[in-house]
Design a protein around this motif. Structure first.
Motif, PDB file in Angstrom:
ATOM      1  N   ALA A   1       6.828   3.418   5.600  1.00  0.00           N
ATOM      2  CA  ALA A   1       6.405   4.552   4.770  1.00  0.00           C
ATOM      3  C   ALA A   1       7.457   5.663   4.732  1.00  0.00           C
ATOM      4  O   ALA A   1       7.548   6.401   3.748  1.00  0.00           O
ATOM      5  CB  ALA A   1       5.079   5.107   5.285  1.00  0.00           C
ATOM      6  N   TYR A   2       8.242   5.776   5.789  1.00  0.00           N
ATOM      7  CA  TYR A   2       9.254   6.829   5.863  1.00  0.00           C
ATOM      8  C   TYR A   2      10.366   6.661   4.818  1.00  0.00           C
ATOM      9  O   TYR A   2      11.175   7.579   4.595  1.00  0.00           O
ATOM     10  CB  TYR A   2       9.879   6.860   7.268  1.00  0.00           C
ATOM     11  N   LEU A   3      10.417   5.515   4.148  1.00  0.00           N
ATOM     12  CA  LEU A   3      11.456   5.266   3.142  1.00  0.00           C
ATOM     13  C   LEU A   3      11.193   6.035   1.843  1.00  0.00           C
ATOM     14  O   LEU A   3      12.086   6.140   1.003  1.00  0.00           O
ATOM     15  CB  LEU A   3      11.543   3.767   2.832  1.00  0.00           C
ATOM     16  N   ALA A   4       9.991   6.567   1.685  1.00  0.00           N
ATOM     17  CA  ALA A   4       9.657   7.299   0.454  1.00  0.00           C
ATOM     18  C   ALA A   4      10.563   8.520   0.308  1.00  0.00           C
ATOM     19  O   ALA A   4      10.753   9.282   1.257  1.00  0.00           O
ATOM     20  CB  ALA A   4       8.197   7.733   0.484  1.00  0.00           C
TER      21      ALA A   4
ATOM     22  N   GLY B   1       0.800  -1.211   0.000  1.00  0.00           N
ATOM     23  CA  GLY B   1       0.000   0.000   0.000  1.00  0.00           C
ATOM     24  C   GLY B   1       0.833   1.261   0.000  1.00  0.00           C
ATOM     25  O   GLY B   1       0.804   2.057  -0.937  1.00  0.00           O
ATOM     26  N   SER B   2       1.620   1.446   1.058  1.00  0.00           N
ATOM     27  CA  SER B   2       2.340   2.707   1.257  1.00  0.00           C
ATOM     28  C   SER B   2       3.225   3.097   0.085  1.00  0.00           C
ATOM     29  O   SER B   2       3.336   4.282  -0.253  1.00  0.00           O
ATOM     30  CB  SER B   2       3.188   2.626   2.530  1.00  0.00           C
ATOM     31  N   ILE B   3       3.841   2.120  -0.545  1.00  0.00           N
ATOM     32  CA  ILE B   3       4.771   2.432  -1.630  1.00  0.00           C
ATOM     33  C   ILE B   3       4.074   3.099  -2.816  1.00  0.00           C
ATOM     34  O   ILE B   3       4.688   3.824  -3.598  1.00  0.00           O
ATOM     35  CB  ILE B   3       5.509   1.139  -2.089  1.00  0.00           C
TER      36      ILE B   3
ATOM     37  N   GLN C   1      -1.549  16.279  -3.116  1.00  0.00           N
ATOM     38  CA  GLN C   1      -0.097  16.356  -2.989  1.00  0.00           C
ATOM     39  C   GLN C   1       0.323  16.575  -1.533  1.00  0.00           C
ATOM     40  O   GLN C   1       1.340  16.039  -1.086  1.00  0.00           O
ATOM     41  CB  GLN C   1       0.456  17.484  -3.861  1.00  0.00           C
ATOM     42  N   ALA C   2      -0.465  17.331  -0.774  1.00  0.00           N
ATOM     43  CA  ALA C   2      -0.122  17.580   0.632  1.00  0.00           C
ATOM     44  C   ALA C   2      -0.097  16.284   1.431  1.00  0.00           C
ATOM     45  O   ALA C   2       0.708  16.133   2.356  1.00  0.00           O
ATOM     46  CB  ALA C   2      -1.126  18.558   1.250  1.00  0.00           C
ATOM     47  N   PHE C   3      -0.965  15.350   1.091  1.00  0.00           N
ATOM     48  CA  PHE C   3      -0.974  14.035   1.741  1.00  0.00           C
ATOM     49  C   PHE C   3       0.309  13.281   1.399  1.00  0.00           C
ATOM     50  O   PHE C   3       0.969  12.712   2.280  1.00  0.00           O
ATOM     51  CB  PHE C   3      -2.193  13.242   1.267  1.00  0.00           C
ATOM     52  N   LYS C   4       0.685  13.300   0.138  1.00  0.00           N
ATOM     53  CA  LYS C   4       1.902  12.612  -0.293  1.00  0.00           C
ATOM     54  C   LYS C   4       3.141  13.236   0.354  1.00  0.00           C
ATOM     55  O   LYS C   4       4.098  12.533   0.707  1.00  0.00           O
ATOM     56  CB  LYS C   4       2.022  12.658  -1.819  1.00  0.00           C
ATOM     57  N   ASP C   5       3.109  14.552   0.528  1.00  0.00           N
ATOM     58  CA  ASP C   5       4.245  15.248   1.139  1.00  0.00           C
ATOM     59  C   ASP C   5       4.498  14.777   2.574  1.00  0.00           C
ATOM     60  O   ASP C   5       5.641  14.748   3.039  1.00  0.00           O
ATOM     61  CB  ASP C   5       4.012  16.760   1.137  1.00  0.00           C
ATOM     62  N   VAL C   6       3.434  14.418   3.283  1.00  0.00           N
ATOM     63  CA  VAL C   6       3.588  13.904   4.647  1.00  0.00           C
ATOM     64  C   VAL C   6       4.451  12.644   4.628  1.00  0.00           C
ATOM     65  O   VAL C   6       5.318  12.445   5.486  1.00  0.00           O
ATOM     66  CB  VAL C   6       2.209  13.620   5.285  1.00  0.00           C
ATOM     67  N   TYR C   7       4.235  11.786   3.654  1.00  0.00           N
ATOM     68  CA  TYR C   7       5.067  10.586   3.497  1.00  0.00           C
ATOM     69  C   TYR C   7       6.515  10.961   3.182  1.00  0.00           C
ATOM     70  O   TYR C   7       7.459  10.403   3.746  1.00  0.00           O
ATOM     71  CB  TYR C   7       4.522   9.730   2.358  1.00  0.00           C
TER      72      TYR C   7
END
Length: 357
Positions: free
Chosen positions: A329-332, A230-232, A243-249
């Motif tokens: 998820a922090y690996l993004a 999922g997260s990837i 985009q703001a949601f993706k930026d959190v990742y």
């Protein structure tokens, strides 16, 4: 990576994109994954909020939203499209019936044991049914109930471990217990379903915390036929979130990923932020419940409205919501295309497979 079969349907790329609500995995992301030979999954949670301009009440808007998302996906791909339907949704039956009527290829159902799921199948329907479980015991209960009551066995089973994002089917104490690790669960479920092999082949799909081709190779060696991630896929151009949601990742550190208590009554894994800190201080308590969207949610006891929080996050209002996320998820690091993500996973998988051989 070898293809595998779910019933008579061949999945050429054994990667399933996990359903992520609200509004994170819709027709855009699902169709992109399906176009790469995997299974794209639309989350039906909270669709009534995303389709608020439609006529009718919340339940009717959810039906219309799911119809539209499946149809949009079909316009973009000839690949395999699934729908994720949580068992705790108050409109569970509506969503299942809609998915079947719209000829979704697969229904994935978790967040509770979907013991009556086969009862919704209609004559001539081709939709496959895949429960999501967190234990071999749950897999056995579902198989036995379905076989006894409906002469039907799951078309596959997703085994979701404690490193997954979102709602987790474990107690807090079990999340770091190696006995409940996905590496332990997959062989246990494989042993359980072997009892039904003379009736039906039931592939096992490993899920939760899988983020690299090396991870995939490891679970294939344990006997899984496919993996769910999922997260990837959140940090892709095609992901339906703002985009703001993706930026959190993209900005998250490993220490930002925390376990929370969800109003649904289950622990969940999310990325910490301003909203969750306000929840901790008791500042987001709902005054009423206009949607009645979750069976297990009592707004008078709830610290916040989870549907509102996840909807706000999906449209980019991160101070009014938060992002569910898997343990890695922090690996993004950057926004990529779905094609690039899957290409990289395949490349790393083949390299790892040679090392494990």
């Amino acid at each position: 990576m070898k293809s595998f079969f779910i019933g008579n349907t061949e999945v050429k790329t054994p990667i399933i994109q996990g359903g992520m609500g609200i509004g994170i995995s819709l027709s855009g992301l699902a169709s992109a994954v399906a176009n790469e030979g995997g299974i794209g999954v639309i989350s039906c949670a909270g669709l009534g909020l995303l389709y608020s301009e439609e006529k009718g009440d919340y339940a009717q808007k959810c039906i219309r939203g799911l119809e539209e998302e499946i149809r949009k996906a079909r316009q973009k791909t000839n690949g395999i499209i699934g729908v994720n339907i949580m068992g705790v949704l108050s409109n569970y039956a509506d969503m299942v019936c809609t998915a079947i009527r719209e000829k979704a290829d697969i229904i994935f159902s978790g967040a509770g044991l979907p013991l009556d799921l086969p009862s919704y199948l209609t004559q001539g329907s081709s939709t496959k049914l895949i429960p999501i479980v967190s234990s071999a015991r749950a897999a056995k209960i579902i198989c036995d109930k379905w076989q006894k009551n409906y002469a039907y066995l799951p078309d596959a089973i997703v085994v979701e471990g404690p490193k997954a994002g979102g709602h987790l089917g474990f107690k807090k104490a079990q999340l770091k217990d190696e006995n409940y690790a996905l590496e332990s669960l997959v062989p246990q479920v494989l042993t359980t379903i072997s009892a039904y092999k003379d009736i039906k082949n039931i592939p096992v799909i490993a899920a939760g915390g899988i983020s690299t081709g090396k991870d995939i190779a490891r679970f294939f060696k344990l006997g899984a036929s496919a993996v769910q991630l999922g997260s990837i896929f959140v940090t892709t151009w095609e992901c339906d979130a703002a985009q703001a949601f993706k930026d959190v990742y993209l900005h998250a550190k490993s220490t930002d990923i925390i376990i929370i208590e969800s109003p649904v009554g289950m622990p969940g894994r999310a990325i910490n932020g301003e909203f969750l800190r306000r929840v901790e201080k008791g500042l987001e308590k709902p005054a009423c419940c206009p949607l009645h969207c979750i069976k297990t949610c009592d707004y008078t006891q709830s610290p916040y409205c989870i549907m509102a929080a996840l909807y706000n996050a999906a449209i980019g209002h991160m101070t009014k919501g938060y992002a569910f996320a898997g343990s890695n998820a922090y690996l993004a690091e950057k926004i990529r295309s779905v094609k690039e993500v899957i290409h990289t996973l395949k490349k790393d998988f083949f390299s790892a497979s040679h090392c494990l051989a």
